[in-house]
Scaffold this active site. Structure first.
Site, short mmCIF file in Angstrom:
data_model
loop_
_atom_site.label_atom_id
_atom_site.label_comp_id
_atom_site.label_asym_id
_atom_site.label_seq_id
_atom_site.Cartn_x
_atom_site.Cartn_y
_atom_site.Cartn_z
N SER A 37 0.86 -1.19 0.00
CA SER A 37 0.00 0.00 0.00
C SER A 37 0.89 1.23 0.00
O SER A 37 2.12 1.14 0.05
CB SER A 37 -0.89 0.00 1.25
OG SER A 37 -0.08 0.11 2.42
N LYS A 38 0.28 2.41 -0.03
CA LYS A 38 1.07 3.65 -0.07
C LYS A 38 1.96 3.80 1.16
O LYS A 38 3.06 4.32 1.07
CB LYS A 38 0.15 4.86 -0.21
CG LYS A 38 -0.42 5.02 -1.62
CD LYS A 38 -1.12 6.34 -1.79
CE LYS A 38 -1.59 6.50 -3.24
NZ LYS A 38 -2.27 7.77 -3.46
#
Length: 478
Positions: free
Chosen positions: A242-243
């Site tokens: 994920s980010k």
């Protein structure tokens, strides 16, 4: 004579070039280079609703920044739609595809029924063998592939091994939508064939696509490329990337101050290895790379490892080359124009002189710029909290006493200045740290910096003495 290896990187321009896509591009590039072949670039822009010109530019810029060049001009899939339609019509004429008049409501009912019966949702083949005389008036049909229903489709994958799909689980996919637009699955098959792609290296989320695409290839009597499906990249905790883990665009890594060579080195080790080698030059990558050394399990992204690698390459890079990297980076940073104006042309030369001391401590170009900030600071310097404490009354008195010794130092070199400060400390009964620390604070506004004698030289006699004087003048006013 052996066939020339041709790989392709085929991103969809619906967003930035993310880190997983960058690794896929790198592996395709390396395999082509290692085998003396070519890597082609195809922009899969058939999803017109989501594809953007900005995303295309971001992908091209990201590849160029990573120094991953491709052969020939990029191929834009949308521009080849007529060719894709031609192949769909050919399959239709050969009885290997058929017209489907199912409405969206009917298709949804099929999916709902399949789920209710515990089956994978898919098309039930309603129009596969029906007489077209039963076609409803005024309904434009889609064209579906007549997929085999018996037996298995087998993918011999260079990474995943032998992967088998039961044909009963693969429904009749759409080749042309009812509006005449080709689907991704058809377009990929036709483009790979027409571009002469010999090896398809991509994420393992495409494994089922490989089964469907190989069925179409067989129906067309076209050669199936050699597949290598890469495991996905996970975060350090094993969860989907994920980010917060690092699932960012390549341009974000550039803006965070990473070097292309470091990011390439880091990405090649995400799922591929050559013995215990960690620091791998691009030439070594090309010499050693092969898909049989790619592991099957998901790689884990680790920012700490990337930072350490980047720090290594910062220290190894020639000073002038590092300044070149910074010059290219600064205009693209927030308030980059303000920073560039502060640095000025003289500042870049000063930065290069200071680089040996600066790059020893920094792990990114941004850290390097931050640690060099004192070089361009306007007088009087703004002091951080630790520097303020070092420049108490005792610290300023030390500087006041040291000033005349420094003013007389000749020549203005690290060796002369070090001898000057050491002699002063010994003559006045002070420990060297009690002299060097307030001196550092006065010169840089901070409690940490490169070697203080190098700092004195890089600033130059006039600027250095002026900064010391700024602090000792406060003593006189107190």
């Amino acid at each position: 004579m052996s066939e020339t290896v041709i790989t392709r990187f085929a991103p969809s321009p619906t967003g930035y070039l993310h880190i997983g896509g960058a690794r896929t591009a790198l592996f395709n590039w390396l395999y082509a280079k290692a085998k003396g072949g070519k890597m082609l670039l195809r922009i899969e822009d058939t999803d017109q609703a989501r594809s953007t010109e900005g995303a295309i530019l971001a992908i091209l810029d990201g590849l160029r920044w990573l120094e991953l060049d491709w052969d020939g001009e990029p191929v834009y899939q949308l521009a080849r739609a007529e060719r894709h339609r031609e192949i769909a019509e050919q399959l239709l004429a050969e009885g290997k595809a058929y017209r489907c008049y199912a409405t969206p409501e009917e298709l949804q009912a099929m999916r709902d029924k399949a789920r209710a019966e515990g089956r994978a949702p898919g098309y039930d083949g309603t129009w596969r063998d029906r007489d077209h005389g039963e076609a409803p008036a005024g309904v434009a049909p889609a064209i579906r592939f007549k997929a085999p229903r018996e037996g298995e489709t087998v993918i011999e994958d260079q990474v995943q091994g032998r992967v088998t799909f039961a044909n009963k689980d693969l429904d009749d996919l759409v080749l042309l939508r009812s509006d005449g637009s080709p689907t991704y699955m058809l377009s990929v098959v036709v483009d790979d064939h027409d571009m002469g792609i010999t090896n398809v290296i991509r994420g393992d989320d495409h494994l089922t696509n490989a089964a469907r695409q190989s069925q179409i290839l067989k129906a067309l009597d076209w050669q199936t490329p050699v597949y290598a499906h890469l495991p996905l990249i996970h975060g350090p905790d094993g969860a989907k990337l994920s980010k917060r883990h690092g699932a960012l665009g390549v341009e974000a890594y550039r803006e965070m101050g990473y070097l292309p060579v470091a990011l390439r080195n880091y990405l090649v080790r995400l799922g591929w290895s050559h013995g215990d080698a960690e620091i791998i030059s691009t030439d070594e990558m090309i010499e050693w790379f092969d898909v049989d050394a790619i592991g099957r399990s998901a790689a884990r992204f680790d920012f700490a490892k990337l930072e350490n690698l980047n720090g290594h390459y910062l220290r190894e890079m020639p000073d002038a080359a590092l300044v070149g990297q910074l010059k290219a980076l600064v205009p693209d940073l927030p308030d980059g124009d303000v920073l560039a104006a502060r640095i000025g042309e003289d500042g870049w030369a000063k930065l290069e002189r200071a680089m040996p001391g600066l790059k020893e401590r920094a792990k990114t170009l941004i850290e390097l710029l931050d640690s060099a900030d004192y070089l361009f600071a306007a007088r009087p310097l703004t002091l951080d909290d630790k520097a303020e404490k070092l420049l108490d009354e005792a610290g300023r008195e030390t500087l006041s006493a040291l000033f005349s010794a420094l003013e007389a130092a000749e020549p203005w070199t690290p060796e002369t200045l070090e001898a000057c400060v050491r002699d002063f400390a010994e003559a006045t009964g002070r420990k060297l740290g009690k002299v060097a620390q307030p001196l550092r604070a006065a010169l840089t506004g901070r409690s940490t910096s490169p070697g203080i004698f190098d700092v004195l030289v890089v600033l130059g006699r006039e600027e250095a003495l002026g900064r010391i004087s700024d602090q000792t003048s406060k003593l006189e006013r107190a």
